[in-house]
Design a protein around this motif. Structure first.
Motif, PDB file in Angstrom:
ATOM      1  N   ARG A   7      42.131  37.651  36.785  1.00  0.00           N
ATOM      2  CA  ARG A   7      42.902  37.018  35.512  1.00  0.00           C
ATOM      3  C   ARG A   7      43.934  35.627  36.005  1.00  0.00           C
ATOM      4  O   ARG A   7      44.023  35.295  37.080  1.00  0.00           O
ATOM      5  N   ASP A   8      44.003  35.112  34.746  1.00  0.00           N
ATOM      6  CA  ASP A   8      44.376  33.737  35.223  1.00  0.00           C
ATOM      7  C   ASP A   8      45.738  33.694  35.693  1.00  0.00           C
ATOM      8  O   ASP A   8      46.092  32.811  36.986  1.00  0.00           O
ATOM      9  N   ASN A   9      46.742  34.705  35.661  1.00  0.00           N
ATOM     10  CA  ASN A   9      48.017  34.697  36.453  1.00  0.00           C
ATOM     11  C   ASN A   9      47.562  35.185  38.114  1.00  0.00           C
ATOM     12  O   ASN A   9      48.505  34.689  38.890  1.00  0.00           O
ATOM     13  N   ASP A  10      46.937  35.956  38.157  1.00  0.00           N
ATOM     14  CA  ASP A  10      46.452  36.293  39.471  1.00  0.00           C
ATOM     15  C   ASP A  10      45.782  35.262  40.151  1.00  0.00           C
ATOM     16  O   ASP A  10      45.643  34.973  41.409  1.00  0.00           O
ATOM     17  N   ILE A  11      44.826  34.462  39.603  1.00  0.00           N
ATOM     18  CA  ILE A  11      44.285  33.183  40.324  1.00  0.00           C
ATOM     19  C   ILE A  11      45.492  32.304  40.459  1.00  0.00           C
ATOM     20  O   ILE A  11      45.461  31.668  41.687  1.00  0.00           O
ATOM     21  N   ASP A  12      46.456  32.279  39.862  1.00  0.00           N
ATOM     22  CA  ASP A  12      47.454  31.323  40.050  1.00  0.00           C
ATOM     23  C   ASP A  12      48.300  31.797  41.409  1.00  0.00           C
ATOM     24  O   ASP A  12      48.458  30.938  42.411  1.00  0.00           O
ATOM     25  N   ASP A  13      48.453  33.048  41.375  1.00  0.00           N
ATOM     26  CA  ASP A  13      49.056  33.483  42.624  1.00  0.00           C
ATOM     27  C   ASP A  13      48.430  33.348  43.828  1.00  0.00           C
ATOM     28  O   ASP A  13      48.671  32.962  44.882  1.00  0.00           O
ATOM     29  N   LEU A  14      46.990  33.656  43.695  1.00  0.00           N
ATOM     30  CA  LEU A  14      45.996  33.401  45.053  1.00  0.00           C
ATOM     31  C   LEU A  14      45.758  32.031  45.490  1.00  0.00           C
ATOM     32  O   LEU A  14      45.880  31.587  46.731  1.00  0.00           O
ATOM     33  N   PHE A  15      45.764  31.426  44.174  1.00  0.00           N
ATOM     34  CA  PHE A  15      45.922  29.751  44.654  1.00  0.00           C
ATOM     35  C   PHE A  15      47.004  29.185  45.524  1.00  0.00           C
ATOM     36  O   PHE A  15      46.872  28.640  46.312  1.00  0.00           O
ATOM     37  N   ARG A  16      47.936  29.932  45.406  1.00  0.00           N
ATOM     38  CA  ARG A  16      49.471  29.576  45.846  1.00  0.00           C
ATOM     39  C   ARG A  16      49.343  30.269  47.495  1.00  0.00           C
ATOM     40  O   ARG A  16      49.759  29.619  48.313  1.00  0.00           O
ATOM     41  N   LEU A  17      48.660  31.295  47.416  1.00  0.00           N
ATOM     42  CA  LEU A  17      48.705  32.080  48.775  1.00  0.00           C
ATOM     43  C   LEU A  17      47.487  31.530  49.908  1.00  0.00           C
ATOM     44  O   LEU A  17      47.908  31.627  51.038  1.00  0.00           O
ATOM     45  N   VAL A  18      46.271  31.091  49.281  1.00  0.00           N
ATOM     46  CA  VAL A  18      45.244  30.660  50.377  1.00  0.00           C
ATOM     47  C   VAL A  18      45.062  29.376  50.122  1.00  0.00           C
ATOM     48  O   VAL A  18      45.251  28.470  49.191  1.00  0.00           O
ATOM     49  N   GLY A  19      44.553  28.914  51.366  1.00  0.00           N
ATOM     50  CA  GLY A  19      43.903  27.260  51.283  1.00  0.00           C
ATOM     51  C   GLY A  19      42.509  27.232  51.769  1.00  0.00           C
ATOM     52  O   GLY A  19      41.728  28.154  51.774  1.00  0.00           O
ATOM     53  N   ALA A  20      42.047  26.044  51.464  1.00  0.00           N
ATOM     54  CA  ALA A  20      40.842  25.825  52.018  1.00  0.00           C
ATOM     55  C   ALA A  20      40.171  26.239  53.354  1.00  0.00           C
ATOM     56  O   ALA A  20      41.283  26.195  54.231  1.00  0.00           O
TER      57      ALA A  20
END
Lengths: 376, 197
Positions: free
Chosen positions: A341-354
């Motif tokens: 879900r968009d809000n989940d990818i937002d959260d994950l995006f903040r959490l992990v890096g390349a």
């Protein structure tokens, strides 16, 4: 002379009349003492009617038909006997036929009642059993990427089950049984095919378990590790051996397969890393985390399969496998990527890096656990 | 001469005594049997089974009555003839009942076909409004396939109806109606829940 002749004639007539009268009297006595089969035939006919009301012609066909034949034979024989001279008629066989017909009709009725009760119970039990099979499909198999024939077989079985129930409600037990058997054939076809697919899928479970354990172990140093469970449709973020986050995930329609080539709509299994974070504007899926598919192992497998002729020469290995947004659609719709879900990818995006490790497995739990004890 | 005449009359009397006084009403029996067969051919045993069973029983009873009369010294078939006439009339009535039931059943099936078609269309419209979130889409796929099965059943029923199989078509369309109605309820419930959120 004339007077003497008249006297003789008179005497002759008197004697003749007396003989005829005696003959008629004797005949009447004989005939009246003969038992007619009327009552026995009436009773046989009534017994047949009652037997038919109990549907003996359906559930006790053999005995019922024997009874009908005996009745018909009795009637035929009676007609033949009645064509004979009245004093030599013999109704004993007709009476015997009629009595046997009545007995058979009663037997047929009893058997019919027993059989129909048993059949009704059998069909009811079969409905329960069939409903369980349909439930098993709905609980365990319906989300598998099943072929159209399996999907259709399941739906046809539901149709026949519903028709069978109506036939049962209307007392048409034989018809209900036939329809039920049709439903059973279709549901078994669907469930057997689906169960095989599921068992085959879980053949790789030990490999997946090992991959998952490695991933969790890798998170113990404090690194964040992403573990994707395709069967559970979950994406977990692990840190220090514990689940930090968990999101619902969606995959490609061919999600059960391990990705082998471009366009197979499968989601790859194995260890990957995030190579790039795509912000809004750089992806059509809200945000995306690009994975390093194909990795070295994928490339080796692809080359070997191509060499064996298992993958067409013109096929490419595919790329652009991502974890991206636009998920939450309730079905497996991606081209092999992991949809959140968009809000989940937002959260994950903040959490992990390349560089974050992403381990994708078919299932963390074994088949015995995911099947929830269901027997199939 | 006179005595010869008396002897002849007496002999004739005896002959008459030992022969039947009336003939078996074969024409009436044949007519009633043919009428019963016609009723069976018209499907009365399927459409009005109770009336048909009563007719068959009456025919058998009439045949028994004929034999009872035939078994007598001086057969009198007047009662048998009356009964056979009743059977023939019953056959006409049963056939009429059967035809009426067929018309009624056909109308019922046709009405149900219209209902199911309407339900299918309603369901298709409801599918478009139904929630498609997690699980929703997969459930909708299953519902769509159920709707497709209902549509196929309607086509099958129309073919059965065209072939005159009214009972088969009635059972099938009932099942389809039940299914389509349950789908509608399921969709309406899902939409109502969505609206309530």
């Amino acid at each position: 002379m004339v007077l003497k002749t008249n006297k003789k004639a008179k005497w002759f007539l008197i004697v003749l009349f007396s003989i005829v009268t005696i003959a008629i009297s004797i005949s009447i006595i004989i005939v009246s003492q003969k038992e007619l089969p009327t009552e026995d035939l009436r009773l046989a006919r009534e017994a047949l009617t009652i037997a038919k009301e109990a549907e003996a012609n359906i559930y006790s066909e053999k005995i019922y038909n024997e009874s009908v034949q005996l009745y018909d034979s009795a009637m035929e024989k009676w007609s033949l006997e009645n064509d004979r001279f009245i004093l030599v008629r013999d109704y004993s066989q007709i009476i015997s036929f009629a009595k046997r017909s009545k007995k058979k009709a009663e037997e047929a009725r009893e058997e019919s009642i027993k059989k129909s009760v048993n059949l009704s119970n059998d069909v009811k039990a079969a409905f329960v059993n069939l409903a369980k099979k349909i439930e098993l499909y709905n609980k365990l198999f319906k989300d598998l990427p099943l072929s159209k024939s399996v999907f259709d077989a399941h739906n046809i079985s539901k149709k026949y089950l519903s028709e069978s129930k109506i036939a049962h409600e209307n007392g048409k037990l034989k018809e209900a049984e036939i329809l039920f058997k049709k439903a059973e054939i279709y549901v078994n076809h669907a469930n057997v095919a689906a169960a095989k697919m599921l068992r085959d899928y879980f053949n790789d479970h030990s490999k997946w378990k090992s991959l998952a354990n490695d991933a969790i172990a890798a998170s113990r140093g404090g690194n964040k590790v992403i573990l994707v469970d395709k069967f559970a449709r979950k994406l977990y973020v692990y840190q220090s051996g514990k689940v930090l986050r968990s999101y619902d995930a969606e995959f490609g329609p061919n999600w059960m397969a391990h990705k082998e080539r471009a366009g197979d709509k499968a989601t790859p299994e194995g260890n990957y890393r995030i190579t790039k974070k795509k912000e809004r504007g750089n992806t059509i899926y809200h945000k995306a985390l690009l994975l390093d598919y194909p990795n070295a192992e994928d490339k080796m497998r692809f080359a070997a399969k191509k060499k064996q002729g298992l993958i067409s020469r013109s096929a490419g290995i595919g790329n652009l496998i991502e974890i991206h947004g636009h998920g939450g659609q309730g079905f497996n719709w991606t081209s092999g990527c992991v949809g959140l879900r968009d809000n989940d990818i937002d959260d994950l995006f903040r959490l992990v890096g390349a560089g974050t490790r992403v381990t994708i497995v078919g299932s963390v739990e074994p088949l015995s656990v995911v099947s929830n004890g269901l027997d199939f | 001469m006179k005595s010869k005449l008396i002897i002849a009359i007496a002999a004739m009397g005896i002959a008459v005594l030992f022969s039947s006084c009336a003939k078996v009403p074969q024409a009436e029996i044949d007519a009633a049997t043919a009428a019963v067969q016609e009723v069976k051919d018209a499907g009365a045993d399927l459409y009005v089974p109770e009336a048909y069973a009563a007719l068959v029983d009456s025919m058998k009873s009439a045949n028994e009555k004929v034999e009872v009369a035939k078994a007598k010294w001086f057969p009198n078939y007047s009662k048998s003839k009356e009964l056979l006439a009743v059977v023939s009339q019953m056959a006409i009535d049963t056939k009429a009942k059967s035809e009426a039931r067929k018309v009624e059943l056909k109308a019922e099936v046709e009405a149900m076909i219209v209902e199911v078609k309407a339900l299918v269309e309603e369901n298709k419209a409801l599918v478009a409004k139904a929630p498609k979130g997690k699980e929703g889409r997969a459930a909708l796929e299953a519902i769509n396939s159920d709707i497709a099965v209902a549509e196929t059943t309607v086509t099958e029923v129309e073919a059965l109806l065209a072939n005159g199989d009214l009972i088969g078509s009635n059972d099938k369309i009932k099942a389809a109606k039940e299914k389509a109605t349950s789908i509608k309820a399921e969709l309406e419930e899902a939409i109502a829940k969505k609206g309530g959120k």
